[in-house]
Design an enzyme around this catalytic site. Sequence first.
Site, PDB file in Angstrom:
ATOM      1  N   LYS A  52      24.424  24.407 -21.001  1.00 39.84           N
ATOM      2  CA  LYS A  52      23.085  24.153 -21.678  1.00 39.84           C
ATOM      3  C   LYS A  52      23.158  26.008 -22.570  1.00 39.84           C
ATOM      4  O   LYS A  52      23.008  25.950 -23.677  1.00 39.84           O
ATOM      5  CB  LYS A  52      22.305  23.924 -20.837  1.00 39.84           C
ATOM      6  CG  LYS A  52      22.748  22.519 -20.186  1.00 39.84           C
ATOM      7  CD  LYS A  52      23.181  21.723 -20.910  1.00 39.84           C
ATOM      8  CE  LYS A  52      24.300  20.357 -20.501  1.00 39.84           C
ATOM      9  NZ  LYS A  52      25.174  20.910 -19.249  1.00 39.84           N
ATOM     10  N   THR A 142      30.899  21.237   0.761  1.00 42.79           N
ATOM     11  CA  THR A 142      31.328  22.658  -0.118  1.00 42.79           C
ATOM     12  C   THR A 142      31.843  21.927  -1.229  1.00 42.79           C
ATOM     13  O   THR A 142      32.679  23.324  -2.195  1.00 42.79           O
ATOM     14  CB  THR A 142      33.292  22.268   1.010  1.00 42.79           C
ATOM     15  OG1 THR A 142      33.449  20.545   1.019  1.00 42.79           O
ATOM     16  CG2 THR A 142      33.034  22.477   2.191  1.00 42.79           C
ATOM     17  N   PRO A 180      38.810  15.465 -23.040  1.00 43.76           N
ATOM     18  CA  PRO A 180      37.545  14.798 -23.237  1.00 43.76           C
ATOM     19  C   PRO A 180      37.163  14.501 -21.800  1.00 43.76           C
ATOM     20  O   PRO A 180      36.205  13.577 -22.140  1.00 43.76           O
ATOM     21  CB  PRO A 180      38.155  14.193 -24.338  1.00 43.76           C
ATOM     22  CG  PRO A 180      39.279  13.423 -23.486  1.00 43.76           C
ATOM     23  CD  PRO A 180      40.543  14.290 -22.742  1.00 43.76           C
ATOM     24  N   GLY A 181      36.265  15.085 -20.798  1.00 43.10           N
ATOM     25  CA  GLY A 181      35.581  14.578 -19.954  1.00 43.10           C
ATOM     26  C   GLY A 181      34.343  15.162 -19.980  1.00 43.10           C
ATOM     27  O   GLY A 181      34.133  15.950 -21.620  1.00 43.10           O
ATOM     28  N   GLY A 184      34.605  18.887 -21.025  1.00 41.95           N
ATOM     29  CA  GLY A 184      35.579  19.769 -22.001  1.00 41.95           C
ATOM     30  C   GLY A 184      34.581  18.646 -23.272  1.00 41.95           C
ATOM     31  O   GLY A 184      34.893  19.666 -24.460  1.00 41.95           O
ATOM     32  N   LEU A 185      34.158  17.890 -23.486  1.00 43.26           N
ATOM     33  CA  LEU A 185      33.357  17.216 -25.135  1.00 43.26           C
ATOM     34  C   LEU A 185      32.384  17.845 -25.358  1.00 43.26           C
ATOM     35  O   LEU A 185      31.759  19.090 -26.067  1.00 43.26           O
ATOM     36  CB  LEU A 185      32.376  16.331 -24.376  1.00 43.26           C
ATOM     37  CG  LEU A 185      33.580  14.975 -24.627  1.00 43.26           C
ATOM     38  CD1 LEU A 185      33.584  13.673 -23.913  1.00 43.26           C
ATOM     39  CD2 LEU A 185      34.537  15.203 -26.004  1.00 43.26           C
ATOM     40  N   ASP A 316      29.354  16.541  -4.164  1.00 44.45           N
ATOM     41  CA  ASP A 316      30.668  17.127  -4.632  1.00 44.45           C
ATOM     42  C   ASP A 316      31.816  16.557  -3.721  1.00 44.45           C
ATOM     43  O   ASP A 316      32.296  16.016  -4.236  1.00 44.45           O
ATOM     44  CB  ASP A 316      30.614  18.259  -5.449  1.00 44.45           C
ATOM     45  CG  ASP A 316      30.323  18.175  -6.844  1.00 44.45           C
ATOM     46  OD1 ASP A 316      29.299  16.887  -7.153  1.00 44.45           O
ATOM     47  OD2 ASP A 316      30.756  18.807  -7.989  1.00 44.45           O
ATOM     48  N   HIS A 451       5.028   5.181 -33.012  1.00 47.34           N
ATOM     49  CA  HIS A 451       5.321   5.566 -34.376  1.00 47.34           C
ATOM     50  C   HIS A 451       5.025   6.864 -34.958  1.00 47.34           C
ATOM     51  O   HIS A 451       3.737   7.331 -34.553  1.00 47.34           O
ATOM     52  CB  HIS A 451       5.116   3.856 -35.213  1.00 47.34           C
ATOM     53  CG  HIS A 451       5.451   4.390 -37.154  1.00 47.34           C
ATOM     54  ND1 HIS A 451       6.687   4.113 -37.132  1.00 47.34           N
ATOM     55  CD2 HIS A 451       5.257   4.577 -37.641  1.00 47.34           C
ATOM     56  CE1 HIS A 451       6.865   4.102 -38.254  1.00 47.34           C
ATOM     57  NE2 HIS A 451       5.739   4.661 -38.690  1.00 47.34           N
TER      58      HIS A 451
END
Length: 486
Positions: A52, A142, A180-181, A184-185, A316, A451
């Site tokens: 980020k 892990t 392109p996951g 990657g993107l 993970d 708005h």
Amino acid sequence: MQERRVDVAIIGAGSAGLGAYSAARAHTDSVILIEGGPYGTTCARVGCMPSKLLIAAAETAHHVRDASAYGVHIDGDINVNGRDVMARVKRERDHFVEGVIDSVDNIDAEQRIRGHATFESPDTLLIDDHTRIHAERIVIATGSSPDYPGFLKAAGERLVTNDDIFYWDDLPESIAVFGPGVVGLELAQALSRLGVRVRMFGVNGTIGPISDPDIRDYADRYFNEEFYLDPEADTRNVAHVDDRVEVTFVERDSQREVTERFDYLLATTGRPPNIKGLDIDRACLRMHEDLPVFDRYTLQCQRRDGTPASIFIAGDANTELPLLHEASDEGHLAGDNAGRYPDIRAGHRRSMLTVVFTDPQIATTGQTWAEIEQRDSDSYAIGEVDFKEQGRARVMRQNHGLLRVYGEQGSGLFLGAEMFGPQAEHLAHLLAWCHQQRMTVAQMLEMPFYHPCLEEGLRTALRDLNAALRMGPAMARHYMENGPGS
């Protein structure tokens, strides 16, 4: 070798492991936290936060280049100083890592141990060659590590993963990105906007977590306006030549075979769980495709005979939802159950929420299109909005993207959404909250919409869906949110 006996042993001090430690401590002080790698969590060191930081620099460069469209003219050339960019990325990354390390340092020294853990038996762990731990219950947390197909190894020392690039001192001139996951993107677009020549290659046609074909096609077209992306690339060869990477591939539009050279090849092709080095076979667990079989509501593993084990798996390591907030939730659930064992409790699982921090952002929440299309075709309906004419989006020059929302025929329940659009991270949170509360589309439309806001685009999609569900009038094909009286 030192011998220790504890109620709960937790393998891994990442997001899931720290959550498990905190939860287990509510039940017992006899807990030990084991870590064989650096402290700091994947998110803080090489994942969410440094990526980020790189994206923030890229967005700044992009906005400066686009300033003239607002009548704001920047005199002179725009200079992206790669060394300054990476210096800030590393400086701020280290700040986040230090925060995690401080929290680990606050854990009693007797309750943490450094070293690589392996199973000796279902209730015994060996920590390198210095400690044997006898544990009544064990939590596997892990994490995961980057991996890539064998043919990419031909790139030699020019092959990098996201675990490597956040230690760079400068930005390269060019990079080939494979995969392109999500990771990657984000990195491909950020590097492109920072002036790096990027080519991106996929295999099976997927783009991030998108499963809705309309949104995928939109994202495919948009990304290709910024950098080359072929989600179904025909890659013929990868080689390490003259200290660079040479990639031979069939060019997407021309169908010509071309060869290009790059400074690096970035592999973002997946992060398998760190299970293999545990000698997991000695834990006597029931396995499926090299992973322990577990109950997703309790995170309790099964013995080979199918009975519940005193081993839990979170984050993970179980590959179910490799997202930080899910890892933290799972860690708390696994640690709580390990601490209270054998009084196992089912945990509350939140509605699915995924965000990709590209521009426009990608987000999915609730049920994805891949899940929706498994239903009978007459059991659901779809609503959508294109952000091209959305008022606030046009004001900000962010009027790109498509949002599709799904609802259940008969009940009117909101089922889920996929989107590629401006500030999707915020819209997706609203939708995730509605999904978790099991709201109907009609109930969602009763909520206030200020708005002018991007949320009015969400209302347009919901109105479209409500009409498709035959629970509201047909949509007027103009954008009422562009002015008052909507």
